[in-house]
Scaffold this motif. Sequence first.
Motif, PDB file in Angstrom:
ATOM      1  N   PHE A   1       0.980  -0.830   0.030  1.00 49.19           N
ATOM      2  CA  PHE A   1      -0.045   0.128  -0.125  1.00 49.19           C
ATOM      3  C   PHE A   1       1.037   1.261  -0.251  1.00 49.19           C
ATOM      4  N   ASP A   2       0.499   2.167  -0.483  1.00 52.00           N
ATOM      5  CA  ASP A   2       0.817   3.665  -0.829  1.00 52.00           C
ATOM      6  C   ASP A   2       0.255   4.619   0.198  1.00 52.00           C
ATOM      7  N   PRO A   3       1.093   5.494   1.347  1.00 53.48           N
ATOM      8  CA  PRO A   3       0.028   6.431   2.179  1.00 53.48           C
ATOM      9  C   PRO A   3      -0.521   7.753   0.981  1.00 53.48           C
ATOM     10  N   GLU A   4      -0.311   7.752  -0.158  1.00 55.07           N
ATOM     11  CA  GLU A   4      -0.887   8.505  -0.590  1.00 55.07           C
ATOM     12  C   GLU A   4      -2.182   7.808  -1.783  1.00 55.07           C
ATOM     13  N   ARG A   5      -2.065   6.839  -2.156  1.00 56.00           N
ATOM     14  CA  ARG A   5      -2.753   6.091  -2.737  1.00 56.00           C
ATOM     15  C   ARG A   5      -3.414   5.489  -2.126  1.00 56.00           C
ATOM     16  N   ASP A   6      -3.120   4.987  -0.726  1.00 55.23           N
ATOM     17  CA  ASP A   6      -4.132   4.658   0.445  1.00 55.23           C
ATOM     18  C   ASP A   6      -4.136   5.131   1.972  1.00 55.23           C
TER      19      ASP A   6
END
Length: 373
Positions: free
Chosen positions: A311-316
């Motif tokens: 997961f990614d902080p900006e995407r998720d």
Amino acid sequence: MDEKRIRHWLIALGALVLAAPGWAADESWIAFSENDLIGFKDAQGRVKIAPTLSPMFTLARRFDRIIATGEETASGYRTYHLLRDGRQVAADSLYFFDNAPICESEDSIRFRDRARDMVGFLDGNGQVVIPARLNDATAMRNGMAVALVGATRSCADPGVNLQQCEHKGWKGGTELLIDRHGSTLVEGFDAARADALDWFSLETSAQPSSDPRRVSFKGVDGRYYSFVDIEKDFAAWFRDRFLPHLDDASLKANSLGQVWTGQGSEPLDDWKAATVADMLRQHGPALRKRLEALRASGGYGVRQDDMGWPFDPERDPQYFDNCGEFAAWKTPKMSVMEHWEQGSFEPDKHASFDFIRTAEGYRLVAFSLPTND
């Protein structure tokens, strides 16, 4: 205009105000960088905080009510806590964890009184809700925190005094479970278990819980406070609910919409993402065969994973806190590994399966199927 028409007009106007973009008081502001400085914009891209903040002290990626921050001045750096209305509070009292400022959690943020080397909590309005009387404390989780009191400073570096110490810690003291107002719920709490507990599963009872998934602590009021142990909870779900049903429909229902796959030994950046339908078409038979072997042998172990990948902080953002750190306490990520219980797991030989806990339950998000086993 008659009274009835006025009332209808006011209702319609109110609906327009509530629906107007950018008027939501609870939407997060998002950090942006300009000339190596940090500012914040609202969801519509309007600048709410000009880019004047130092990235050294501004780790917040999202700004809800209060952030730890600072800026460079002619005489050096100045640190403080910033509110959304522009007020600066609790200057020179940032709380650092692992040499980095922290972010707010549940409308609160820790601060450190540097003169007394004690920790307290501010709320989202910048008001002190727990005075600086704690040696240390965790962030708030479901209105609770683990705190340390009565300890003395120590240095982990042999032969180094506290004034020159780079790795300071605490010696002795008592660990407490406290509520968001600082009242003690449990004295002698086991802080080492804090990361393994589901804080949102709290139950109180007159006797210790009989649920084998739960851990109970006797409170100062005589009641028992119990929490689900995340690893025990997941292990029971994996054994009793996931493994018995491995048809395509069940695998699809227990997977995220996108699943990452690899062979185990390659870099994570080389793993491939596919929709769950494509994943099952390509890997379904091999995945099912590997899981059926686990079901028959029980030759696997489970552990909690503190990494946010894939997961990614900006995407998720739902899986991360406002500083972009994986929120394992809220959305735990679990791994199943072949041969883990024997301590002989090798990623190029043994399969692994990663799950994330969502609002709908545990979901498969990634797995490896080595080809040279």
